[in-house]
Scaffold this active site. Structure first.
Site, PDB file in Angstrom:
ATOM      1  N   ARG A  94      18.423  -7.260 -42.661  1.00 29.53           N
ATOM      2  CA  ARG A  94      17.262  -7.549 -41.810  1.00 29.53           C
ATOM      3  C   ARG A  94      17.062  -6.446 -40.767  1.00 29.53           C
ATOM      4  NH1 ARG A  94      17.066  -7.409 -37.163  1.00 29.53           N
ATOM      5  NH2 ARG A  94      18.722  -8.907 -36.792  1.00 29.53           N
ATOM      6  N   GLY A 134      14.944   5.442 -31.239  1.00 28.84           N
ATOM      7  CA  GLY A 134      15.949   5.802 -30.240  1.00 28.84           C
ATOM      8  C   GLY A 134      15.487   5.529 -28.823  1.00 28.84           C
ATOM      9  N   GLY A 347      38.095 -23.944 -41.887  1.00 30.05           N
ATOM     10  CA  GLY A 347      39.526 -23.799 -41.610  1.00 30.05           C
ATOM     11  C   GLY A 347      39.970 -22.353 -41.770  1.00 30.05           C
ATOM     12  N   GLU A 371      18.169  -5.555 -28.778  1.00 32.76           N
ATOM     13  CA  GLU A 371      16.774  -5.996 -28.549  1.00 32.76           C
ATOM     14  C   GLU A 371      16.668  -6.840 -27.282  1.00 32.76           C
ATOM     15  OE1 GLU A 371      14.017  -5.416 -30.375  1.00 32.76           O
ATOM     16  OE2 GLU A 371      14.735  -4.777 -32.347  1.00 32.76           O
TER      17      GLU A 371
HETATM   18  P1  TGC Z   1       9.102  -3.634 -15.875  1.00 36.11           P
HETATM   19  O1  TGC Z   1       8.715  -3.128 -14.535  1.00 36.11           O
HETATM   20  O2  TGC Z   1       9.301  -5.088 -16.062  1.00 36.11           O
HETATM   21  O3  TGC Z   1       8.043  -3.143 -16.954  1.00 36.11           O
HETATM   22  C1  TGC Z   1       7.706  -1.768 -17.098  1.00 36.11           C
HETATM   23  C2  TGC Z   1       6.341  -1.690 -17.735  1.00 36.11           C
HETATM   24  O4  TGC Z   1       6.382  -2.325 -19.025  1.00 36.11           O
HETATM   25  C3  TGC Z   1       5.485  -3.462 -19.058  1.00 36.11           C
HETATM   26  N1  TGC Z   1       6.167  -4.514 -19.823  1.00 36.11           N
HETATM   27  C4  TGC Z   1       5.875  -4.776 -21.096  1.00 36.11           C
HETATM   28  N2  TGC Z   1       4.955  -4.250 -21.928  1.00 36.11           N
HETATM   29  C5  TGC Z   1       4.920  -4.722 -23.184  1.00 36.11           C
HETATM   30  N3  TGC Z   1       5.755  -5.683 -23.625  1.00 36.11           N
HETATM   31  C6  TGC Z   1       6.699  -6.225 -22.820  1.00 36.11           C
HETATM   32  N4  TGC Z   1       7.521  -7.146 -23.289  1.00 36.11           N
HETATM   33  C7  TGC Z   1       6.788  -5.771 -21.494  1.00 36.11           C
HETATM   34  N5  TGC Z   1       7.582  -6.072 -20.432  1.00 36.11           N
HETATM   35  C8  TGC Z   1       7.197  -5.297 -19.430  1.00 36.11           C
HETATM   36  C9  TGC Z   1       5.248  -3.827 -17.605  1.00 36.11           C
HETATM   37  O5  TGC Z   1       4.035  -4.488 -17.447  1.00 36.11           O
HETATM   38  C10 TGC Z   1       5.265  -2.462 -16.964  1.00 36.11           C
HETATM   39  O6  TGC Z   1       4.024  -1.839 -17.266  1.00 36.11           O
HETATM   40  P2  TGC Z   1       3.331  -0.827 -16.237  1.00 36.11           P
HETATM   41  O7  TGC Z   1       2.083  -0.438 -16.924  1.00 36.11           O
HETATM   42  O8  TGC Z   1       3.146  -1.614 -14.983  1.00 36.11           O
HETATM   43  O9  TGC Z   1       4.296   0.303 -16.063  1.00 36.11           O
HETATM   44  O10 TGC Z   1      10.379  -2.825 -16.346  1.00 36.11           O
HETATM   45  P3  TGC Z   1      11.894  -2.900 -15.892  1.00 36.11           P
HETATM   46  O11 TGC Z   1      12.387  -1.498 -15.765  1.00 36.11           O
HETATM   47  O12 TGC Z   1      12.041  -3.838 -14.726  1.00 36.11           O
HETATM   48  O13 TGC Z   1      12.625  -3.505 -17.177  1.00 36.11           O
HETATM   49  C11 TGC Z   1      12.253  -4.661 -17.747  1.00 36.11           C
HETATM   50  C12 TGC Z   1      13.247  -5.089 -18.829  1.00 36.11           C
HETATM   51  C13 TGC Z   1      14.634  -5.233 -18.296  1.00 36.11           C
HETATM   52  C14 TGC Z   1      12.785  -6.449 -19.289  1.00 36.11           C
HETATM   53  C15 TGC Z   1      13.239  -4.108 -19.995  1.00 36.11           C
HETATM   54  O14 TGC Z   1      13.656  -2.888 -19.618  1.00 36.11           O
HETATM   55  C16 TGC Z   1      14.049  -4.599 -21.162  1.00 36.11           C
HETATM   56  O15 TGC Z   1      13.523  -5.318 -22.007  1.00 36.11           O
HETATM   57  N6  TGC Z   1      15.360  -4.200 -21.313  1.00 36.11           N
HETATM   58  C17 TGC Z   1      16.108  -4.450 -22.519  1.00 36.11           C
HETATM   59  C18 TGC Z   1      16.173  -3.185 -23.351  1.00 36.11           C
HETATM   60  C19 TGC Z   1      16.094  -3.456 -24.824  1.00 36.11           C
HETATM   61  O16 TGC Z   1      15.682  -4.509 -25.275  1.00 36.11           O
HETATM   62  N7  TGC Z   1      16.458  -2.466 -25.607  1.00 36.11           N
HETATM   63  C20 TGC Z   1      16.342  -2.592 -27.023  1.00 36.11           C
HETATM   64  C21 TGC Z   1      16.575  -1.264 -27.695  1.00 36.11           C
HETATM   65  S1  TGC Z   1      16.028  -1.243 -29.390  1.00 36.11           S
HETATM   66  C22 TGC Z   1      17.160  -2.171 -30.194  1.00 36.11           C
HETATM   67  O17 TGC Z   1      18.018  -2.789 -29.660  1.00 36.11           O
HETATM   68  C23 TGC Z   1      16.987  -2.217 -31.667  1.00 36.11           C
HETATM   69  S2  TGC Z   1      18.196  -3.099 -32.519  1.00 36.11           S
HETATM   70  C24 TGC Z   1      17.292  -3.305 -33.926  1.00 36.11           C
HETATM   71  C25 TGC Z   1      17.988  -3.803 -35.087  1.00 36.11           C
HETATM   72  O18 TGC Z   1      18.966  -3.192 -35.566  1.00 36.11           O
HETATM   73  O19 TGC Z   1      17.501  -4.819 -35.631  1.00 36.11           O
HETATM   74  P1  FAD Z   2      24.441  -3.048 -20.843  1.00 33.91           P
HETATM   75  O1  FAD Z   2      23.016  -2.901 -20.525  1.00 33.91           O
HETATM   76  O2  FAD Z   2      25.393  -2.092 -20.216  1.00 33.91           O
HETATM   77  O3  FAD Z   2      24.882  -4.537 -20.496  1.00 33.91           O
HETATM   78  C1  FAD Z   2      26.273  -4.922 -20.364  1.00 33.91           C
HETATM   79  C2  FAD Z   2      26.290  -6.392 -19.912  1.00 33.91           C
HETATM   80  O4  FAD Z   2      25.677  -6.487 -18.606  1.00 33.91           O
HETATM   81  C3  FAD Z   2      25.492  -7.311 -20.825  1.00 33.91           C
HETATM   82  O5  FAD Z   2      26.136  -8.560 -20.888  1.00 33.91           O
HETATM   83  C4  FAD Z   2      24.164  -7.459 -20.108  1.00 33.91           C
HETATM   84  O6  FAD Z   2      23.468  -8.652 -20.415  1.00 33.91           O
HETATM   85  C5  FAD Z   2      24.621  -7.436 -18.655  1.00 33.91           C
HETATM   86  N1  FAD Z   2      23.548  -6.999 -17.751  1.00 33.91           N
HETATM   87  C6  FAD Z   2      22.876  -5.840 -17.744  1.00 33.91           C
HETATM   88  N2  FAD Z   2      21.961  -5.828 -16.755  1.00 33.91           N
HETATM   89  C7  FAD Z   2      22.067  -7.024 -16.129  1.00 33.91           C
HETATM   90  C8  FAD Z   2      21.387  -7.630 -15.041  1.00 33.91           C
HETATM   91  N3  FAD Z   2      20.405  -7.011 -14.393  1.00 33.91           N
HETATM   92  N4  FAD Z   2      21.758  -8.879 -14.654  1.00 33.91           N
HETATM   93  C9  FAD Z   2      22.752  -9.533 -15.310  1.00 33.91           C
HETATM   94  N5  FAD Z   2      23.417  -9.021 -16.351  1.00 33.91           N
HETATM   95  C10 FAD Z   2      23.080  -7.774 -16.750  1.00 33.91           C
HETATM   96  N6  FAD Z   2      19.147   0.529 -29.366  1.00 33.91           N
HETATM   97  C11 FAD Z   2      18.095   1.287 -29.759  1.00 33.91           C
HETATM   98  O7  FAD Z   2      17.408   1.895 -28.936  1.00 33.91           O
HETATM   99  N7  FAD Z   2      17.763   1.393 -31.083  1.00 33.91           N
HETATM  100  C12 FAD Z   2      18.475   0.774 -32.048  1.00 33.91           C
HETATM  101  O8  FAD Z   2      18.131   0.889 -33.238  1.00 33.91           O
HETATM  102  C13 FAD Z   2      19.609  -0.011 -31.661  1.00 33.91           C
HETATM  103  N8  FAD Z   2      20.392  -0.587 -32.609  1.00 33.91           N
HETATM  104  C14 FAD Z   2      21.534  -1.224 -32.224  1.00 33.91           C
HETATM  105  C15 FAD Z   2      22.430  -1.678 -33.200  1.00 33.91           C
HETATM  106  C16 FAD Z   2      23.616  -2.293 -32.826  1.00 33.91           C
HETATM  107  C17 FAD Z   2      24.586  -2.726 -33.888  1.00 33.91           C
HETATM  108  C18 FAD Z   2      23.905  -2.527 -31.462  1.00 33.91           C
HETATM  109  C19 FAD Z   2      25.166  -3.248 -31.054  1.00 33.91           C
HETATM  110  C20 FAD Z   2      23.032  -2.085 -30.490  1.00 33.91           C
HETATM  111  C21 FAD Z   2      21.850  -1.408 -30.854  1.00 33.91           C
HETATM  112  N9  FAD Z   2      20.990  -0.850 -29.901  1.00 33.91           N
HETATM  113  C22 FAD Z   2      19.912  -0.123 -30.273  1.00 33.91           C
HETATM  114  C23 FAD Z   2      21.354  -0.912 -28.481  1.00 33.91           C
HETATM  115  C24 FAD Z   2      21.048  -2.224 -27.790  1.00 33.91           C
HETATM  116  O9  FAD Z   2      19.685  -2.396 -27.606  1.00 33.91           O
HETATM  117  C25 FAD Z   2      21.795  -2.250 -26.470  1.00 33.91           C
HETATM  118  O10 FAD Z   2      23.164  -2.373 -26.767  1.00 33.91           O
HETATM  119  C26 FAD Z   2      21.346  -3.347 -25.545  1.00 33.91           C
HETATM  120  O11 FAD Z   2      20.049  -3.122 -25.067  1.00 33.91           O
HETATM  121  C27 FAD Z   2      22.289  -3.548 -24.348  1.00 33.91           C
HETATM  122  O12 FAD Z   2      22.604  -2.341 -23.743  1.00 33.91           O
HETATM  123  P2  FAD Z   2      24.143  -1.934 -23.452  1.00 33.91           P
HETATM  124  O13 FAD Z   2      24.906  -2.118 -24.686  1.00 33.91           O
HETATM  125  O14 FAD Z   2      24.131  -0.613 -22.817  1.00 33.91           O
HETATM  126  O15 FAD Z   2      24.657  -3.036 -22.426  1.00 33.91           O
END
Ligand code: TGC
Ligand code: FAD
Length: 391
Positions: A94, A134, A347, A371
């Site tokens: 997935r 990335g 188990g 995510e």
């Molecule tokens: P914040 O000030 O809240 O927002 C910055 C700007 O973004 C806008 N915005 C959004 N826009 C679209 N969709 C959303 N869900 C949005 N949420 C916020 C917001 O309106 C603002 O826009 P503007 O125009 O005013 O600049 O930003 P923040 O720095 O406080 O951070 C918010 C936070 C923590 C929620 C965000 O940074 C976050 O979601 N952090 C988690 C990072 C994350 O999910 N990383 C994923 C990496 S990719 C991955 O993991 C792929 S794994 C895939 C796989 O293998 O299946």
């Molecule tokens: P951190 O952000 O360092 O968090 C560490 C801990 O602190 C977590 O428990 C978190 O919830 C907690 N924490 C952080 N901030 C706060 C807060 N403000 N308040 C309370 N608790 C907090 N990323 C990509 O860009 N592209 C990909 O394709 C991708 N694939 C991935 C595949 C795998 C198998 C894995 C494991 C990760 C992947 N990622 C990818 C990265 C993933 O999105 C990050 O690992 C994730 O966003 C969390 O970041 P981190 O690991 O640096 O943890």
């Protein structure tokens, strides 16, 4: 005595269209015949079965929700059902499809020029070009706004420097969507860049020794004075909202997918408990085992119905990021609980790869984190409910 299956108990089919059911069944059959027989070995060996990519493409599963450009253009419910069936097989399968379609292809679809879309999307839908996404860096995961990867303009090129970490599909990608801050923007804004494999200064070392998502290639992206043509900027991207818009797509799919993993664990636990004899009777006849199976079924039902409802809202353009966070957080929590219970019901056999729960349980630890971690989704929903930013 009537025995009712989990599927009949929920009866999602009652609200699905014929096309939705047909697609779901096609993917279900593919997973049962082609993926389940090979997955445990790939998980054990830490390898991704790349040979399935052409088949995924032939079924129209790559970029399935994108309209045009050689993509299937299915609705959100169908897309969710596809991912649910794929993750019944393994979260790695997935993940491959999510990253290709919801992240890499969607970034190009949403923020690319018409020329970029025409060039890349059909190739990616056919599985000829594998993409990755990335965003995360070694020092910035939950807080991508603070990223250090930079791009600067140099004549007719952009030069990228920095590194990305934990990137799904990076080791096998032909094309990376890299998010970096552009020096020339004031203030420096996050923009999307397309980096092709073979570009000098672009490396994707594999991350080894993972105990989760072992059948998914995960790597770093290292950018050292990596010079790309200026045409490789995604012109519509600007600010953190651009990658977050892609994550909105992927997170809903993950919610569906996690429940596929949960269903696989439930099915295995149910079958095992009916045939495993202890104290002279099947353990399924014990009240404590039944209570666990019921909790599992209820969790799966609640998550599936939530995912269904939010996907219908998405198809009406009414879905909010808060709802996406609810779906991702709830489904993954349910799935992890189900996987842990299923593991225990098996188990000692539950710690063996002969049965699916331990593999799904380990995979779901990644799904809980990527995510947006479980905690980050609490904070997103909490900010919505209270109006206070607790990041
Ligand atoms: P914040 O000030 O809240 O927002 C910055 C700007 O973004 C806008 N915005 C959004 N826009 C679209 N969709 C959303 N869900 C949005 N949420 C916020 C917001 O309106 C603002 O826009 P503007 O125009 O005013 O600049 O930003 P923040 O720095 O406080 O951070 C918010 C936070 C923590 C929620 C965000 O940074 C976050 O979601 N952090 C988690 C990072 C994350 O999910 N990383 C994923 C990496 S990719 C991955 O993991 C792929 S794994 C895939 C796989 O293998 O299946
Ligand atoms: P951190 O952000 O360092 O968090 C560490 C801990 O602190 C977590 O428990 C978190 O919830 C907690 N924490 C952080 N901030 C706060 C807060 N403000 N308040 C309370 N608790 C907090 N990323 C990509 O860009 N592209 C990909 O394709 C991708 N694939 C991935 C595949 C795998 C198998 C894995 C494991 C990760 C992947 N990622 C990818 C990265 C993933 O999105 C990050 O690992 C994730 O966003 C969390 O970041 P981190 O690991 O640096 O943890």
């Amino acid at each position: 005595m009537d025995v009712v299956t989990l599927e009949r108990l929920i009866d999602l089919d009652a609200v699905l269209s014929e096309d939705e059911i047909l697609t779901r069944n096609t993917v279900r059959q593919f997973v049962a015949e082609k993926y389940l027989p090979i997955i445990a070995e790939h998980f054990e060996r830490h390898t991704f079965p790349e040979h399935v990519i052409p088949e995924l493409a032939a079924m129209g599963l790559l970029g399935a929700s994108i309209k045009g450009y050689g993509c299937a253009g299915v609705n959100a419910v169908t897309y969710g059902l596809i991912l649910q069936e794929l993750e019944y097989g393994d979260s790695g399968l997935r993940s491959f499809v999510s990253v290709q379609g919801s992240l890499a292809m969607y970034a190009i679809y949403r923020f690319g020029s018409e020329e970029q879309k025409q060039y890349w999307l059909p190739r990616m839908a056919r599985g000829e070009v594998i993409g990755c996404f990335g965003l995360t860096e070694p020092d910035f995961g939950s807080d991508p706004a603070s990223m250090r990867t930079m791009a600067h303009k140099d004549g007719d090129a952009y030069v990228l420097n920095g590194s990305k970490m934990w990137i799904t599909n990076a080791p096998i990608c032909h094309l990376a969507v890299v998010w970096a801050k552009l020096e020339e923007d004031h203030p420096k804004a996050i923009r999307g860049f397309l980096v092709e494999r073979g570009t000098p200064g672009f490396e994707t070392p594999t991350i080894e020794r993972k105990m989760s998502l072992r059948a998914s290639p995960t790597g770093e992206i290292v950018l050292s004075n990596c010079r790309i043509p200026k045409e490789n900027l995604l012109p519509g991207s600007r600010g953190l909202s651009s990658p977050l818009a892609c994550l909105n797509q992927a997170r809903l799919g993950i919610a569906w997918g996690a429940i596929g993993a949960a269903r696989a664990c439930f099915d295995s636990a149910l079958a095992y408990s009916r045939q495993r004899i202890q104290f002279g009777v099947p353990i399924a006849s014990k009240q404590l085992i039944q209570a666990q199976l019921v909790d599992m079924a209820l969790g799966i039902a609640s998550a599936q119905l939530m995912n269904y409802h939010f996907s219908r809202l998405k198809d009406q353009d009414r879905l909010t990021p808060y709802q996406v966070s609810m779906a991702k957080k709830h489904s993954v929590r349910v799935a992890l609980q189900v996987a842990r219970m299923a593991r225990a019901i098996h188990g000692a056999s539950g710690i063996s790869l002969e049965f699916p729960p331990i593999r799904h349980m380990l995979n779901l630890e990644s799904v809980y984190t990527y995510e947006g971690t479980d905690e980050i989704h609490s904070l997103i929903i909490g900010r919505g409910l209270t109006g206070f930013d607790a990041f």
